[in-house]
Write an enzyme that holds these catalytic residues in place. Structure first.
Site, short mmCIF file in Angstrom:
data_model
loop_
_atom_site.label_atom_id
_atom_site.label_comp_id
_atom_site.label_asym_id
_atom_site.label_seq_id
_atom_site.Cartn_x
_atom_site.Cartn_y
_atom_site.Cartn_z
N CYS A 104 40.29 117.48 42.03
CA CYS A 104 39.33 116.50 41.52
C CYS A 104 38.61 115.83 42.69
CB CYS A 104 40.07 115.45 40.69
SG CYS A 104 38.99 114.13 40.08
N HIS A 163 39.41 107.69 37.68
CA HIS A 163 39.71 109.13 37.64
C HIS A 163 39.53 109.69 36.23
CE1 HIS A 163 41.69 112.98 37.80
NE2 HIS A 163 42.32 112.60 36.71
N ASP A 217 32.66 109.62 21.66
CA ASP A 217 33.09 108.39 22.32
C ASP A 217 34.58 108.24 22.05
OD1 ASP A 217 33.93 105.85 20.48
OD2 ASP A 217 32.66 107.25 19.38
N CYS A 267 36.93 112.92 42.49
CA CYS A 267 36.65 111.51 42.22
C CYS A 267 37.11 110.62 43.37
CB CYS A 267 37.29 111.07 40.90
SG CYS A 267 38.99 110.51 41.03
N CYS A 294 40.98 110.36 43.68
CA CYS A 294 41.66 111.55 44.21
C CYS A 294 41.28 111.83 45.66
CB CYS A 294 41.37 112.75 43.32
SG CYS A 294 42.11 112.57 41.69
ZN LIG Z 1 40.32 112.24 40.29
#
Ligand SMILES: [Zn+2]
Length: 375
Positions: free
Chosen positions: A303, A334, A265, A305, A308
């Site tokens: 990426c 992201h 974590d 995500c 992106c």
């Molecule tokens: Zn991203």
């Protein structure tokens, strides 16, 4: 659901596994985003889940002060309260009492302190910490301990570790067994191999469902952290999850997985998102930097995500320059996606027995620098 830990594959010391808890399954090695005050800052829970996260960490210290553990329990527990139906791990509160509260006093019994929020007085003992974590409905409860400050002499570290071991026994006795709910002990002992061994053995004599390594990532640096892992791991049971608390930077995570850690974590992906920092496979980027001002390319072209796929570097830079809240939200999304992709890559590499190659490719790319400046 009953708690289980299954080891599915091994590559060197690294393990690919599966943890089952009351609220679902966690594929390991796993990264847990930090939901300090019953929220991962700036993110709706379904967005957090979309990044691939299967478990969140909640902070006992923050939640006991606001809104209070009894109130969370009355409102159905933390899963219901924050609308997150997957597993939750709570820390014991010990670390944050030490780092955030004022006028604290520690005795054999526990810690009394003043809230950093309003100065109100509170007490935290092993028994109360375990009760709070039960009220919050944590799938994974952590033992109440003292995070030994760094640096500490061997004598100070030994005294602190042995107090944590006495608290671990009291914590274990206070834990109420329920199907799918489990309890992790925390190995302390600073950077001293003999103390780490003593601590790991003391915890196993008490008996826990998982074992965490605490007191690292507190300023000792990566080399000492890896050395401590290498000397501690042989004393950790093979058939239980292993959790390295508060770690860390992507290269720290890769190195710790290579040494046999299953869970992590850290506030870095979320906190960095609020300070204009992005993690990418090419290292970290600062989005306040003017080099992004006219760049139409995504933050990371490789990426997948939401950020992106939909926004340019120039737009993110603009939002941050204008102090618009969407900027930190997009960067956080992201960053969390990047961390979960990294974990998925590590899991796949362990399964296929290619972890050494994965780690070497990771380091080469991570230190290779950003894309050429946009012309
Ligand atoms: Zn991203």
């Amino acid at each position: 659901m009953k708690f289980t830990y299954q080891k599915l594959a091994q590559d060197g010391a690294a393990r690919r596994g599966k943890i089952t808890t009351a609220h679902g399954v966690i594929d390991t090695p796993a990264f847990m985003p930090v939901g300090t005050a019953a929220t991962v800052k700036g993110m709706r829970p379904e967005q957090v889940a979309d990044t691939g996260a299967q478990i969140l960490l909640g902070n006992t210290y923050h939640l006991m002060l606001r809104p209070g553990a009894e109130r969370v329990a009355a409102l159905g527990g933390l899963h219901t309260f924050m609308n997150w139906d997957k597993p939750i791990l709570t820390d014991s509160g010990g670390y944050q009492v030490m780092s955030l509260s004022k006028l604290r006093k520690m005795t054999e019994e526990g810690v009394t302190f003043q809230s950093h929020v309003d100065g109100s007085k509170h007490a935290l003992t092993p028994e109360r910490s375990i009760e709070i974590q039960r009220l919050l409905d944590a799938d994974i409860t952590m033992s109440f301990d003292e995070c030994t400050p760094f640096p500490a002499t061997e004598e100070v570290a030994a005294e602190s570790m042995r107090l944590s071991m006495r608290w671990a026994k009291r914590s274990r006795d206070a834990f109420v067994e329920r199907d799918g709910y489990v309890f992790f002990g925390i190995v302390q002992g600073s950077i001293y191999p003999e103390l780490r061994k003593e601590s790991a053995e003391a915890l196993q004599a008490i008996g826990f469902d998982g074992y965490a390594i605490g007191g690292l990532a507190v300023g000792e640096g990566q080399e000492l952290m890896f050395q401590t892992l290498e000397t501690t791991m042989p004393h950790m049971p093979d058939d239980k999850p292993r959790y390295l608390m508060g770690v860390g930077k992507p290269p720290d995570i890769v190195g710790a997985v290579l040494r046999g850690i299953d869970m992590f974590d850290c506030v870095l992906p979320t906190r960095s998102g609020r300070t204009a920092q992005a993690f990418t496979r090419r290292g970290t980027l600062n989005f306040m930097n003017a080099r992004h001002a006219a760049d139409p390319r995504p933050l990371d072209p490789d990426c997948a995500c939401y950020t992106c796929r939909n926004y340019s570097r120039a737009y993110i830079h603009h939002l941050l320059k204008c102090d618009e809240m969407l900027g930190p939200m997009l960067l956080t999304q992201h960053n969390l996606h990047y961390y979960q992709e990294l974990m998925a890559g590590l899991r796949g590499a362990i399964e296929s027995g290619t972890l050494q190659q994965f780690a070497s490719d990771f380091h080469q790319q991570y230190t290779g620098g950003d894309l050429e400046e946009y012309q």
